[in-house]
Design an enzyme around this catalytic site. Structure first.
Site, PDB file in Angstrom:
ATOM      1  N   GLY A 239       0.761  -1.247   0.000  1.00 48.64           N
ATOM      2  CA  GLY A 239       0.000   0.000   0.000  1.00 48.64           C
ATOM      3  C   GLY A 239       0.786   1.287   0.000  1.00 48.64           C
ATOM      4  N   TYR A 317      -8.813   4.905 -13.543  1.00 49.61           N
ATOM      5  CA  TYR A 317      -8.865   5.612 -12.256  1.00 49.61           C
ATOM      6  C   TYR A 317      -8.713   7.124 -12.404  1.00 49.61           C
ATOM      7  CZ  TYR A 317      -7.035   0.941 -10.994  1.00 49.61           C
ATOM      8  OH  TYR A 317      -6.789  -0.396 -10.885  1.00 49.61           O
ATOM      9  N   CYS A 343     -10.406   3.028 -30.177  1.00 47.29           N
ATOM     10  CA  CYS A 343     -11.672   3.688 -30.508  1.00 47.29           C
ATOM     11  C   CYS A 343     -12.552   3.887 -29.279  1.00 47.29           C
ATOM     12  CB  CYS A 343     -12.405   2.866 -31.554  1.00 47.29           C
ATOM     13  SG  CYS A 343     -11.335   2.545 -32.955  1.00 47.29           S
TER      14      CYS A 343
HETATM   15  N1  LLP Z   1      -1.378  -7.140  -0.772  1.00 44.84           N
HETATM   16  C1  LLP Z   1      -2.665  -7.274  -1.153  1.00 44.84           C
HETATM   17  C2  LLP Z   1      -3.522  -8.228  -0.473  1.00 44.84           C
HETATM   18  C3  LLP Z   1      -3.153  -6.475  -2.195  1.00 44.84           C
HETATM   19  O1  LLP Z   1      -4.416  -6.586  -2.560  1.00 44.84           O
HETATM   20  C4  LLP Z   1      -2.289  -5.555  -2.841  1.00 44.84           C
HETATM   21  C5  LLP Z   1      -2.767  -4.715  -3.948  1.00 44.84           C
HETATM   22  C6  LLP Z   1      -0.959  -5.475  -2.408  1.00 44.84           C
HETATM   23  C7  LLP Z   1      -0.536  -6.281  -1.359  1.00 44.84           C
HETATM   24  C8  LLP Z   1       0.038  -4.550  -3.031  1.00 44.84           C
HETATM   25  O2  LLP Z   1      -0.330  -3.213  -2.855  1.00 44.84           O
HETATM   26  P1  LLP Z   1       0.655  -2.025  -3.292  1.00 44.84           P
HETATM   27  O3  LLP Z   1       1.843  -2.080  -2.382  1.00 44.84           O
HETATM   28  O4  LLP Z   1       1.032  -2.253  -4.691  1.00 44.84           O
HETATM   29  O5  LLP Z   1      -0.136  -0.794  -3.096  1.00 44.84           O
HETATM   30  N2  LLP Z   1      -4.492  -1.462  -9.972  1.00 44.84           N
HETATM   31  C9  LLP Z   1      -4.424  -0.453  -8.946  1.00 44.84           C
HETATM   32  C10 LLP Z   1      -3.840  -0.984  -7.655  1.00 44.84           C
HETATM   33  C11 LLP Z   1      -4.561  -2.209  -7.125  1.00 44.84           C
HETATM   34  C12 LLP Z   1      -3.951  -2.751  -5.856  1.00 44.84           C
HETATM   35  C13 LLP Z   1      -4.505  -4.097  -5.548  1.00 44.84           C
HETATM   36  N3  LLP Z   1      -3.968  -4.737  -4.380  1.00 44.84           N
HETATM   37  C14 LLP Z   1      -3.644   0.733  -9.485  1.00 44.84           C
HETATM   38  O6  LLP Z   1      -3.213   0.688 -10.633  1.00 44.84           O
HETATM   39  O7  LLP Z   1      -3.478   1.740  -8.798  1.00 44.84           O
END
Ligand code: LLP
Length: 415
Positions: A239, A317, A343
């Site tokens: 996150g 987003y 398109c």
């Molecule tokens: N752990 C779990 C259970 C998760 O669901 C996620 C991301 C992470 C770790 C890793 O999170 P990060 O460190 O990358 O924030 N497609 C979206 C982001 C979706 C995140 C989904 N879960 C975007 O492009 O911003």
């Protein structure tokens, strides 16, 4: 982003000019920096040095085998969400004892594969999943190591699509139900309680919600101890956000982790983290070429050869990615809509960008290492772009461009 810098007016990835990458591999093309990847992972490892801790890179952010391999060689474990991701990490020889399995919808077949592989932990997200896992493990004569993903009901203050820690989200076990579910787990013959976890959202720029979530997990751990249930690790998910534009108030890994580590001091809990974006996000860019300039009365369009099928984040987003010229050009800038050939009116990569452009110019769409190639599609029968990883003076092709024939190779006409 020191791995991407300008020399003599030309943007480079490490020591390789992006003009050379475009000439050799074509556009659109993803370009990653090995050095940027390693140093982003090292930031986490540095803070955790000397502690019983494991950084499980979230494979979903970028699952290219070269990315996974570079990170594994540097000591990363992996957070997976599907059998597909499990097979990817096994393909690069990852140690099963460094793999955690997240996700709300694990199938029985996925559980079987992970159990026979012998992964470190299943992050269980519901009562129904717990029962299914126990059943699958019983059939195989195994004990599944589990952690319950607890939903701590904290507001991560991020985009609603990537916020996961609130009561109204589909993720995790409700905080108030977690204690009872742990008791249930303790009574099941084929699961073994290993840890507790949470993941409250993605692209968080403020470290405070992480600390709030950890406080709630620690309170629960104490209640469980009173019930005679021991938890051996705490997994705080991923996150941590990255810089997409200058106005982003970036938190250092240190400022994120130190308050958490202070709270964990004196407790014999192993620490797991699942960062994705923070490890790869700023280690990649999307290289694209201007096909046409189309000035108009209301808006000026720069039509480039990358599109929403390559990079979906802006369309999906409303995300911002900085867009910069690869070769600096003199002259007064114009305001451009940077759009792709798909398109759809939603096919944009950037609105209102001040750039001095000419047909054929190369542009770099920055901070595109995470959730970019990984979320790409073949919409409009567009082959997925090539992926290149730069390592010092070398540019390695780490995924060749797809061919159109490959895109329909699995299809058949009726007899
Ligand atoms: N752990 C779990 C259970 C998760 O669901 C996620 C991301 C992470 C770790 C890793 O999170 P990060 O460190 O990358 O924030 N497609 C979206 C982001 C979706 C995140 C989904 N879960 C975007 O492009 O911003």
């Amino acid at each position: 982003m020191s791995a991407f810098s300008r020399h003599g007016g030309v943007l480079h990835a490490e020591s390789v000019a992006l003009t050379d990458v475009a000439a050799e591999f074509g556009t659109p093309c993803w370009v990653y920096s090995r050095q940027a990847l390693e140093s982003a992972l090292d930031e986490f490892q540095r803070e955790l040095r000397g502690l019983d801790a494991l950084v499980c890179y979230a494979v979903k952010a970028n699952s290219n085998l070269a990315v996974l391999d570079v990170l594994a060689r540097r000591g990363a474990g992996f957070d997976i969400v599907s059998a597909g991701e499990l097979k990817r990490v096994l393909a690069i020889g990852a140690d099963p004892q460094r793999i955690v399995f997240s996700g709300v919808g694990k199938s029985a077949a996925e559980m079987e594969l992970a159990l026979t592989t012998g992964i470190l932990c299943f992050n269980v997200e519901s009562a129904a999943e717990l029962e299914r896992l126990n059943g699958v493990a019983a059939k195989l004569g195994k004990k599944a190591p589990i952690s319950l993903r607890v939903n701590p009901d904290v507001d991560a203050g991020t985009h609603p699509y990537i916020s996961t820690g609130l009561k109204e989200n589909k993720f995790g076990v409700a905080y108030d139900e977690a204690r009872a579910l742990y008791r249930r787990a303790a009574g099941l013959a084929n699961v073994e309680i290993s840890g507790i976890d949470c993941h409250i959202g993605s692209q968080l720029l403020d470290p405070a919600p992480f600390a709030e979530a950890l406080d709630k997990l620690l309170a629960l751990i104490d209640q469980l101890a009173a019930d005679g249930i021991a938890v051996h690790h705490v997994d705080l998910g991923g996150g941590l956000g990255i810089r997409y534009r200058d106005s982003d108030a970036l938190t250092t890994v240190e400022a994120y982790l130190q308050p958490l580590l202070a709270k964990l001091k004196g407790r014999s809990l192993r620490i797991l983290l699942e960062p994705g974006r923070r490890v790869v996000g700023n280690a990649g860019l999307l290289l694209t070429r201007v096909e046409y300039l189309k000035p108009g009365e209301v808006k000026n369009f720069a039509i480039v050869d990358a599109a929403m099928n390559d990079l979906a984040r802006p369309a999906l987003y409303g995300s911002w990615h900085d867009i910069v010229p690869v070769v600096s050009r003199q002259g007064a800038p114009t305001t451009w809509e940077i759009v792709g050939p798909v398109c759809e009116s939603g096919d944009f990569l950037g609105h209102g960008r001040e750039l001095t452009l000419a047909d054929g110019d190369l542009l770099a769409i920055l901070s595109a290492g995470a959730y970019s190639m990984a979320m790409s599609s073949n919409y409009n029968t567009r082959p997925r772009a090539a992926e290149v990883m730069v390592d010092g003076t070398q540019a390695h092709l780490v995924r060749r461009r797809e061919t159109v024939e490959e895109l329909y190779a699995l299809e058949q006409r009726l007899p």
